[in-house]
Every structure is written in C-alpha cells, then in structure tokens.
Design a protein around this motif. Structure first.
Motif, PDB file in Angstrom:
ATOM      1  N   ASP A   1       1.950  14.620   0.528  1.00 56.35           N
ATOM      2  CA  ASP A   1       1.493  13.293   0.105  1.00 56.35           C
ATOM      3  C   ASP A   1       2.385  12.201   0.688  1.00 56.35           C
ATOM      4  OD1 ASP A   1      -0.449  14.553  -1.400  1.00 56.35           O
ATOM      5  OD2 ASP A   1       0.709  14.468  -3.260  1.00 56.35           O
ATOM      6  N   VAL A   2       3.686  12.445   0.706  1.00 53.49           N
ATOM      7  CA  VAL A   2       4.626  11.453   1.249  1.00 53.49           C
ATOM      8  C   VAL A   2       4.382  11.266   2.743  1.00 53.49           C
ATOM      9  CG1 VAL A   2       7.065  10.933   1.668  1.00 53.49           C
ATOM     10  CG2 VAL A   2       6.354  11.948  -0.507  1.00 53.49           C
ATOM     11  N   VAL A   3       4.189  12.361   3.475  1.00 53.27           N
ATOM     12  CA  VAL A   3       3.950  12.265   4.919  1.00 53.27           C
ATOM     13  C   VAL A   3       2.640  11.535   5.190  1.00 53.27           C
ATOM     14  CG1 VAL A   3       3.524  13.586   7.014  1.00 53.27           C
ATOM     15  CG2 VAL A   3       5.326  14.299   5.442  1.00 53.27           C
TER      16      VAL A   3
ATOM     17  N   ALA B   1       1.185   9.263   3.336  1.00 48.78           N
ATOM     18  CA  ALA B   1       1.394   7.836   3.063  1.00 48.78           C
ATOM     19  C   ALA B   1       2.179   7.183   4.193  1.00 48.78           C
ATOM     20  CB  ALA B   1       2.122   7.659   1.732  1.00 48.78           C
ATOM     21  N   ALA B   2       3.207   7.875   4.698  1.00 47.18           N
ATOM     22  CA  ALA B   2       4.001   7.329   5.801  1.00 47.18           C
ATOM     23  C   ALA B   2       3.168   7.221   7.073  1.00 47.18           C
ATOM     24  CB  ALA B   2       5.227   8.208   6.045  1.00 47.18           C
ATOM     25  N   GLN B   3       2.279   8.168   7.291  1.00 44.55           N
ATOM     26  CA  GLN B   3       1.440   8.116   8.482  1.00 44.55           C
ATOM     27  C   GLN B   3       0.536   6.888   8.464  1.00 44.55           C
ATOM     28  OE1 GLN B   3      -1.229  11.445   8.933  1.00 44.55           O
ATOM     29  NE2 GLN B   3      -1.677  10.975  11.064  1.00 44.55           N
ATOM     30  N   TYR B   4      -0.059   6.620   7.311  1.00 43.80           N
ATOM     31  CA  TYR B   4      -0.996   5.500   7.208  1.00 43.80           C
ATOM     32  C   TYR B   4      -0.276   4.148   7.211  1.00 43.80           C
ATOM     33  CZ  TYR B   4      -4.337   2.281   5.041  1.00 43.80           C
ATOM     34  OH  TYR B   4      -5.123   1.205   4.760  1.00 43.80           O
ATOM     35  N   CYS B   5       0.805   4.050   6.428  1.00 42.34           N
ATOM     36  CA  CYS B   5       1.427   2.751   6.201  1.00 42.34           C
ATOM     37  C   CYS B   5       2.579   2.440   7.153  1.00 42.34           C
ATOM     38  CB  CYS B   5       1.943   2.665   4.760  1.00 42.34           C
ATOM     39  SG  CYS B   5       0.654   2.866   3.520  1.00 42.34           S
TER      40      CYS B   5
ATOM     41  N   LEU C   1      10.405   5.093   0.817  1.00 40.74           N
ATOM     42  CA  LEU C   1      10.305   6.492   1.226  1.00 40.74           C
ATOM     43  C   LEU C   1      11.486   7.302   0.694  1.00 40.74           C
ATOM     44  CD1 LEU C   1       9.095   6.105   4.923  1.00 40.74           C
ATOM     45  CD2 LEU C   1       7.828   7.172   3.055  1.00 40.74           C
ATOM     46  N   GLY C   2      12.686   6.719   0.717  1.00 39.52           N
ATOM     47  CA  GLY C   2      13.849   7.440   0.215  1.00 39.52           C
ATOM     48  C   GLY C   2      13.706   7.811  -1.252  1.00 39.52           C
ATOM     49  N   ALA C   3      13.253   6.861  -2.062  1.00 35.37           N
ATOM     50  CA  ALA C   3      13.066   7.150  -3.495  1.00 35.37           C
ATOM     51  C   ALA C   3      11.998   8.214  -3.695  1.00 35.37           C
ATOM     52  CB  ALA C   3      12.698   5.866  -4.235  1.00 35.37           C
ATOM     53  N   ALA C   4      10.912   8.152  -2.904  1.00 33.11           N
ATOM     54  CA  ALA C   4       9.832   9.125  -3.047  1.00 33.11           C
ATOM     55  C   ALA C   4      10.278  10.518  -2.619  1.00 33.11           C
ATOM     56  CB  ALA C   4       8.616   8.685  -2.243  1.00 33.11           C
ATOM     57  N   VAL C   5      11.001  10.599  -1.492  1.00 32.92           N
ATOM     58  CA  VAL C   5      11.476  11.906  -1.018  1.00 32.92           C
ATOM     59  C   VAL C   5      12.427  12.518  -2.036  1.00 32.92           C
ATOM     60  CG1 VAL C   5      12.904  13.047   0.720  1.00 32.92           C
ATOM     61  CG2 VAL C   5      11.130  11.446   1.427  1.00 32.92           C
ATOM     62  N   GLU C   6      13.326  11.721  -2.583  1.00 32.37           N
ATOM     63  CA  GLU C   6      14.273  12.241  -3.569  1.00 32.37           C
ATOM     64  C   GLU C   6      13.542  12.739  -4.807  1.00 32.37           C
ATOM     65  OE1 GLU C   6      18.654  10.925  -4.932  1.00 32.37           O
ATOM     66  OE2 GLU C   6      17.101   9.430  -5.339  1.00 32.37           O
TER      67      GLU C   6
ATOM     68  N   ARG D   1       0.834  -1.205   0.000  1.00 32.18           N
ATOM     69  CA  ARG D   1       0.000   0.000   0.000  1.00 32.18           C
ATOM     70  C   ARG D   1       0.870   1.257   0.000  1.00 32.18           C
ATOM     71  NH1 ARG D   1      -4.012   2.379  -2.063  1.00 32.18           N
ATOM     72  NH2 ARG D   1      -5.250   3.728  -0.704  1.00 32.18           N
ATOM     73  N   LEU D   2       1.977   1.221   0.727  1.00 29.73           N
ATOM     74  CA  LEU D   2       2.894   2.360   0.739  1.00 29.73           C
ATOM     75  C   LEU D   2       3.459   2.602  -0.655  1.00 29.73           C
ATOM     76  CD1 LEU D   2       4.481   4.478   2.398  1.00 29.73           C
ATOM     77  CD2 LEU D   2       6.242   2.732   2.752  1.00 29.73           C
ATOM     78  N   ALA D   3       3.827   1.533  -1.342  1.00 29.23           N
ATOM     79  CA  ALA D   3       4.353   1.683  -2.700  1.00 29.23           C
ATOM     80  C   ALA D   3       3.322   2.331  -3.618  1.00 29.23           C
ATOM     81  CB  ALA D   3       4.784   0.324  -3.250  1.00 29.23           C
ATOM     82  N   GLU D   4       2.061   1.928  -3.495  1.00 32.76           N
ATOM     83  CA  GLU D   4       1.010   2.505  -4.330  1.00 32.76           C
ATOM     84  C   GLU D   4       0.826   3.994  -4.047  1.00 32.76           C
ATOM     85  OE1 GLU D   4      -2.447   0.236  -3.520  1.00 32.76           O
ATOM     86  OE2 GLU D   4      -1.662  -1.624  -4.367  1.00 32.76           O
ATOM     87  N   LEU D   5       0.780   4.359  -2.772  1.00 28.80           N
ATOM     88  CA  LEU D   5       0.561   5.755  -2.414  1.00 28.80           C
ATOM     89  C   LEU D   5       1.746   6.624  -2.819  1.00 28.80           C
ATOM     90  CD1 LEU D   5      -1.071   5.326   1.112  1.00 28.80           C
ATOM     91  CD2 LEU D   5      -2.207   5.902  -1.034  1.00 28.80           C
ATOM     92  N   LEU D   6       2.952   6.113  -2.633  1.00 32.79           N
ATOM     93  CA  LEU D   6       4.128   6.911  -2.978  1.00 32.79           C
ATOM     94  C   LEU D   6       4.285   7.071  -4.481  1.00 32.79           C
ATOM     95  CD1 LEU D   6       6.772   5.635  -0.397  1.00 32.79           C
ATOM     96  CD2 LEU D   6       5.402   7.726  -0.318  1.00 32.79           C
ATOM     97  N   ASN D   7       3.812   6.098  -5.245  1.00 31.35           N
ATOM     98  CA  ASN D   7       3.869   6.238  -6.701  1.00 31.35           C
ATOM     99  C   ASN D   7       3.020   7.403  -7.176  1.00 31.35           C
ATOM    100  OD1 ASN D   7       5.631   4.157  -7.229  1.00 31.35           O
ATOM    101  ND2 ASN D   7       4.040   2.626  -7.515  1.00 31.35           N
TER     102      ASN D   7
END
Length: 781
Positions: A258-260, A262-266, A394-399, A245-251
């Motif tokens: 949006d990243v925060v 996704a991190a909060q939920y997953c 998360l690292g890939a999404a933040v970058e 689910r985290l991968a889907e949201l971060l995509n």
C-alpha cells in the motif's frame, strides 16, 4: 566552507545586535530606508504597516516583510502564555512553504523564532524546525530554506516573532536586511499594542490564517511544470494536491505494498520519475521494501548491498538528501543541503538524475526513497520542499507498517509454535493441515488442529477455536491442546475427551469459551466417532463425490456450564473417503451458512484431482478471498482414509532430523535408500536420494529448524515431503536471479536440481512453516 554554509550545516543560531529604532518627530517608529548595495530592490522610501483589526495588521506586516526581504514566505507567531508556546497566527507567501512552518513552537524549542522572542534580538537559523541530530547521523535539513526571525515587541510587552523564509541559494542575510525586518517587527508591535488598548485580544486562532502570494510575487516561486503558467500561486497550490493525496493514502495503508502504491501515484508520477525504490537497512545490509516503475535493475543492485558502502542510498541513511547526476562514474552530490560537493559515491546505474531521500521516523531514518529520472532536470526549491514533506509522510508510514508487520510476525510465530510441530504417520490415513492467520490484526488467534495416534490402528483428529484474538486466547488454546493430547494418548473416546477438558477449563478460571470437533477413526474398519462442543460438524467426501456432514449432537462450547454429559455419534467411512475438519474462519460468509460454504470448498475439485490431498488443501485455502473471511484466523485438517486390506494400500515412513545435525543429510539419504529397498523401488533410489539431500540441505541451512522427512509410496507414484519452520519458499529472490548481479543468491540453487529431477514439486505453508513436496512416477513393468 564559507561562514553561511557553516551556519547552514551546523544549524547554529547567529544572533545579531538589535538596532535602536529610528523615530519620527512624533515618536512613532519608522521603517528604515533601504541601504545601497544588495538591498537596492527594496528602495522606495518608508513603508508603514497598518491595519484596522488584528487579521489585517498581521497580514500587512507579513506581506510587507515578504516583499521587502524577497522571501518565499513570512509568518507571524504570537505567544500563548497558557500553552507555553509560540503559535502561528498568519503566514503569507508560497503555499508549499506554509507547511514547513511549525504550527506551535514550545518556548524551549531551539529555533530562530523562539530565540528572537526570548532574547529580543534577531536570530538566523538554516531551518525553522531542525530537530536535534543524533550521534549516528548528520544534521537533517529537509527544506531548502534559511530563516530570519525578529521579535515583535515593545518596551512594555513581547507579542511574538516575525519570521521570513528564503531559499538557501540566495545566501545569508545581510545586516541591512536584518534591520529592515526589525523595523517591520517594531511597527507591528506598536499596532498590536494599540489594538490591546482598544480591547482587542491579540492571540492566534485555533488554526493559522494562510494567505497565498498574489500579484507581484517573485516569479522564481512559480515552479516550472506545476499549475497554470504565469498565474501567481497556481504552482504552489497545485503542488499541495499530491501531498494531501499522499497523506490520505498513507493513513489507510496497512501493508508495504500500500505504501509503495501511494508513493508511485503521488511521488513518482507527480515528479515524472521513471523509477522508485523503497529501501530499509537491517543487519548491515540494504533491503528493498518495494519498488515500481522501471526499477528492476536499480532494485537488484541495491538489494543486499552493504549499508556502509559508498553508494548514494547508503549515504542517505545518515540523514542527507542527495540530488545526484548519473552521467558516468563517479557520482558527485549536487545541490544537496549539508552534503559536501567533494563526496564521491559509487554509481548504481547509467545516465540520469537520481534523488535519495531519507525517510525519518520518530527517532531515526527508517528507510530511503530512491528516485531515478531519465536525463537531467533541476530541482527548484519548491520541489525540494515538496519532496521533504513527502519524505516525512512516507517515513511515518513505513515505520508504522514495519512495526505492525513485526507485531504480526511475532504473533504468527507464537501461533506456529503453539501448533503441532508435525503430524504423525499412519499407514492407512493420509493427513495434512493448513493454518491461515487473520490479515487485519496483529494479535494471536486461538485456532488449532491436532492429530494423535493412541493405538496402532486408531487415530484422533482434533480442530478447535478459542474465542477472541489476544495473548489470553493463545494461552487458553495451549492449555486446552495439552489436556486433549493427554486424554487422547490415554485412550479416551471423543466425548470423554471433551468432557474432561471442559472440567480442566473450568478450573483455569478463564472467561473465554472454546469450540472444538474431535473425530476418532479406526483405520481397520473405517469407524469414525464424532463429538462436538459447539463446533461445526466435519464433512466427508465419499469416493463417488457425495459430500455429507458427519452429524453429532452439537453440545455446548467448553467453558459453558452443562448439566448433561457430552454425547458423540458413530459413522462409517469407505476407503477413499476424505474428511475435512475446519474452524469458522475458513467459511465466514454473510451470504451463506458456514456448512454450505464448507461444502462448496470441499466440492471445488473433481474426484480424481482430490486424490492428491496437498493439492486439495491448497485449492481450498486459495478460495478464501473475501475481506470477511480474512478477519479471522482459520484452521483446516484434511484426512484421506485409504482403507485396509487392499493391494494399493500406501506405504509410509518418516524421519525426524534435529536442527544443526551435521549428519542429517547423510541420515536422510540412508533413510531413503533403506525404505525404497524395502518397498522394492531400488531403481528410484539414486534420484530420490539426490532430491532428498538437496531439499534437506536447503532446510537445515536456511530454516535453522528441525526437519521432518516423509516418504509415501502409492500404486503409481512416490511422494517425498520435507517440512521445516521457515515460511519463505525455497527459490531465488526475483530481485537476484544471476550470479553477476547478486552473488549472495547462493540459496535456492539446489531446488534447480530438484526441479530437473522431479519436474513437479511444490512448496506450501503449514501450521509450523512450509512443506516442500515432489511426486515421482513409479515405473511400471
């Protein structure tokens, strides 16, 4: 440091001498019997690997290897000579561990699996895919596993390698255990050789076969708090849900919010954490990217702290995941791969458990995810694996999001630099402008606005839109602006300005088209001459509230050949009329025409409130909320015609201060003193001087740009405006409100003085940055 810990820390491959296979009387290889001591749990005689086809052979070998080695998982890699890589064919074991195994390993990769295949000997590595450690960071071990690999080969052919993963807490592999796995690998190799003789292709499929651990799995793999208790495989399978689910949201994430979320939920919710903070490091300091949960105190203490400080978050930027206990100072690293237990860190808050995960991008640690838990809790190996995989996502999404934000900021900066630095002061014409970039693109837009003063009592208003969103659009916009500015200053009428600019554009050779609207206003008699080039007509709001279009021949956009000359039309404006020029990005809508939307925006406030032009502009821009309207940049220019020869005619004056002018504040105070004295408002001098000096000081120090000061006196009020190029509002950050918690929050205190003096002040963006404005009531005698 023990030999095994040293091996885990440095990630060096330890090679073991290959043992000669024991053979039966018939020559077939046999699995060695368990030796006394540590591997007594494996005793019970020989265990033959068997299988009638390739999948069954691979599964039998992997299952046997995992069971006898007491491993979390076992995997079989088969070589693909065409790809020059070892490909994962099958894995058996715990679900989370599957996703730590690379699906494809190049034959020059520094891993135990490749080394075992290449050398024909057993190899040990503390992580299946460590990656090289950079010179400025420690070796990163994201997963708490040690790997043992053995070759799957006969004397005639090397098929691949057999790898098992075991939690590092179990310690190093002993020689007897290596011998057991080597025998399993040899048996599998002979079975694969027979399959080849029977015509079976021994290659890995396009996707690996994953076999979750079934009955008889080690209960240590069933992580508490996950899945259905006492149901083998349920915990590991359940842990995959938040990861996927985290991968889907971060995509789909496009902003740090949006990243925060996704991190909060997953991450935070699935691990039952109390707080989560994402932190970046820039210019030697830590900066909070976002936070959620009960995180205010933690975020305040992190925000602005030195990156070289002895805090867990700062240490995590070296690539080390920290699992810390926070029951009073000092904090000591616990159960963290590669982190000495003697390392001492400064506490960031009270009791509890803390986890600081480095979020690695392509070549560096781009951020740290700090998690806080109330009370103490263990982190079993499977949860640490889950956190490692989440950290990678998360690292890939933040970058990606930060890179997109940097590109968008650079594009917006270029756009702001191409817009006019300030609007000219006209005694009978109050003007303001807004520019809003598109939210869904990082490209530069081509919308612009301009106000020119080509005579003492004559003003020219321009709004335009260049086709597309690219650097070429911005370049063409700059060229068109320059041409129109030249023709306006020469005194040409609107139709002639457009006609001559169209010829210039034709000479430039661009394929882009440009639409624009030009209004020339005589402030003595209110005559407004309007010329269009394929652009929406401007709107006027009469003093009685009526909204009309200042119609003119539509003509064609610049860049489209036109045989006939451009035409214009004259209109008459009454004192108190408000004119709005706009681009399509302000009024894009699928449900109504652009003119209808523009009329609704201009009529969104009553006549009384619209007398404050800045407030009206803010209200109009705030109405733009639909996704369609955010897909294009937008420019808007408002002009309020005050008329001539009236007793309530406003008085206006302006001052320009160069950046880094050491006497700029003194000049601003003198400017205010002189103008108010000339206007008969001496009683307001002290208050306005103090307010002006505080705002100008704030702008010169923190914006680092030229500063414009404007004074405008109406019948009942005095308005002070200070413009600079910084977009951030001049108020303290909500993360640092007190001196004790954040002594770096020195900026913004002057605005507290301004607020005490004026009571009403606003900060709003304009095309070049922001404007801070305040209104003061003029005392009536």
């Amino acid at each position: 440091m023990t030999e095994s810990r040293h091996a885990r820390h440095s990630a060096r491959v330890t090679e073991r001498r290959r043992r000669p296979p024991a053979r039966s009387a018939g020559g077939s290889p046999l699995v060695r019997s368990s030796t006394p001591g540590r591997d007594q749990r494996h005793s019970g005689g020989s265990h033959a690997v068997h299988g009638s086809d390739l999948p069954e052979a691979l599964r039998s070998a992997a299952r046997e290897a995992r069971r006898r080695m007491d491993a979390v998982s076992a995997a079989v890699y088969l070589v693909d000579e065409d790809q020059g890589a070892l490909c994962l064919a099958l894995a058996d074991g715990s679900a989370p561990s599957f996703f730590t195994l690379p699906g494809r390993m190049p034959l020059d990769m520094p891993s135990a699996t490749v080394r075992a295949w290449a050398t024909g000997e057993a190899a040990v590595l503390t992580d299946p895919d460590p990656g090289p450690a950079g010179p400025d960071r420690d070796h990163v071990l994201p997963y708490p596993y040690v790997a043992l690999s053995v070759p799957v080969a006969t004397d005639e052919r090397r098929f691949g390698a057999l790898t098992v993963l075991r939690v590092e807490a179990a310690g190093a592999f002993e020689p007897a255990e290596m011998g057991i796995l080597e025998d399993v690998g040899r048996q599998l190799a002979h079975i694969l050789a027979r399959l080849v003789e029977d015509g079976v292709r021994v290659v890995a499929g396009p996707m690996p076969m994953l076999v979750p651990a079934g009955a008889g799995v080690d209960t240590s793999v069933c992580t508490p708090g996950w899945g259905v208790r006492d149901v083998p495989g349920s915990a590991g399978t359940s842990m995959m849900f938040p990861l996927r689910r985290l991968a889907e949201l971060l995509n789909r994430a496009t902003t740090m919010e949006d990243v925060v979320a996704a991190a909060q939920y997953c991450v935070m919710s699935s691990l039952r954490a109390d707080a989560l903070v994402l932190v970046s490091a820039r210019e030697g300091r830590l900066w909070v990217l976002g936070h959620c949960g009960d995180s205010t105190e933690l975020a305040r203490r992190i925000h602005g702290a030195g990156v070289d400080g002895r805090t867990p978050v700062a240490a995590a930027f070296h690539g080390r995941a920290l699992y810390l206990t926070g029951d009073g100072p000092p904090l000591v690293g616990e159960a963290s791969a590669g982190v000495p237990r003697t390392e001492v860190y400064v506490p960031l808050r009270g009791e509890g458990q803390f986890v600081d995960l480095p979020l690695a991008g392509q070549n560096r640690v781009v951020a740290v995810c700090a998690l806080a838990f109330s009370g103490h809790r263990p982190f079993p190996s499977e949860e640490r694996v889950l956190l490692g995989m989440m950290a990678g996502l998360l690292g890939a999404a933040v970058e990606r999001v930060e890179l997109s934000a940097e590109q968008r900021e650079a594009a917006q900066l270029l756009q702001r630099l191409l817009l006019p630095a300030r609007l000219p002061d006209l005694p009978r014409l109050v003007t303001t402008a807004r520019y809003r970039p598109a939210d869904v693109t990082s490209e530069v837009g081509g919308d612009w606005y301009d106000v020119f003063r080509n005579a003492v009592e004559r003003a020219v208003l321009v709004v335009g839109d260049v086709e597309g969103h690219a650097v070429e659009s911005a370049a063409v916009m700059g060229q068109v602006r320059t041409a129109m500015a030249a023709y306006a200053c020469e005194g040409h009428r609107p139709a002639a300005m457009i006609d001559r600019t169209a010829r210039v554009l034709a000479e430039l050779g661009t394929a882009l088209t440009v639409t624009c609207c030009v209004v020339a206003l005589d402030t003595l008699d209110g005559t407004a001459e309007v010329a269009l080039a394929g652009h929406p007509a401007p709107l006027v709001r009469r003093p009685d509230g009526r909204i009309e279009a200042l119609d003119a021949p539509a003509n064609v956009p610049l860049g489209v050949p036109m045989a006939q000359p451009y035409e214009a039309r004259e209109h008459l404006l009454e004192s108190g009329s408000t004119v709005m020029l706009y681009t399509n990005g302000l009024v894009s809508s699928r449900s109504a025409s652009p003119e209808t939307c523009a009329r609704d925006l201009l009529g969104s406030t009553d006549v009384t409130s619209s007398s404050h032009l800045e407030d009206l502009a803010d209200r109009i821009v705030s109405e733009i909320v639909t996704p369609q309207q955010r897909r294009d940049d937008a420019a808007m220019l408002l002009a309020r015609y005050e008329g001539a020869g009236h007793g309530d005619e406003p008085k206006a004056a302006g001052l320009h201060i160069q950046r880094r002018d050491l006497r700029g504040v003194r000049t601003a105070r003198a400017f205010v003193h002189d103008k108010l004295g000339a206007w008969g408002l001496q009683d307001m001098t002290d208050v306005v001087e103090l307010a002006a000096s505080e705002i100008v000081t704030n702008a010169l120090i923190h914006a680092g740009s030229d500063v414009d000061v404007r004074l405008r006196a109406f019948e009942d009020r005095l308005r002070l405006e200070v413009r600079d190029s910084a977009t951030n509002p001049p108020i303290p950050s909500p993360l640092s409100l007190t001196e004790e918690e954040a002594p770096e929050a020195e900026h913004g205190r002057g605005m507290l003085i301004v607020e005490a003096l004026a009571g009403e002040w606003t900060s709003y963006p304009n095309g070049q940055g922001k404007t801070v404005a305040l209104n003061l009531v003029i005392p009536q005698e």
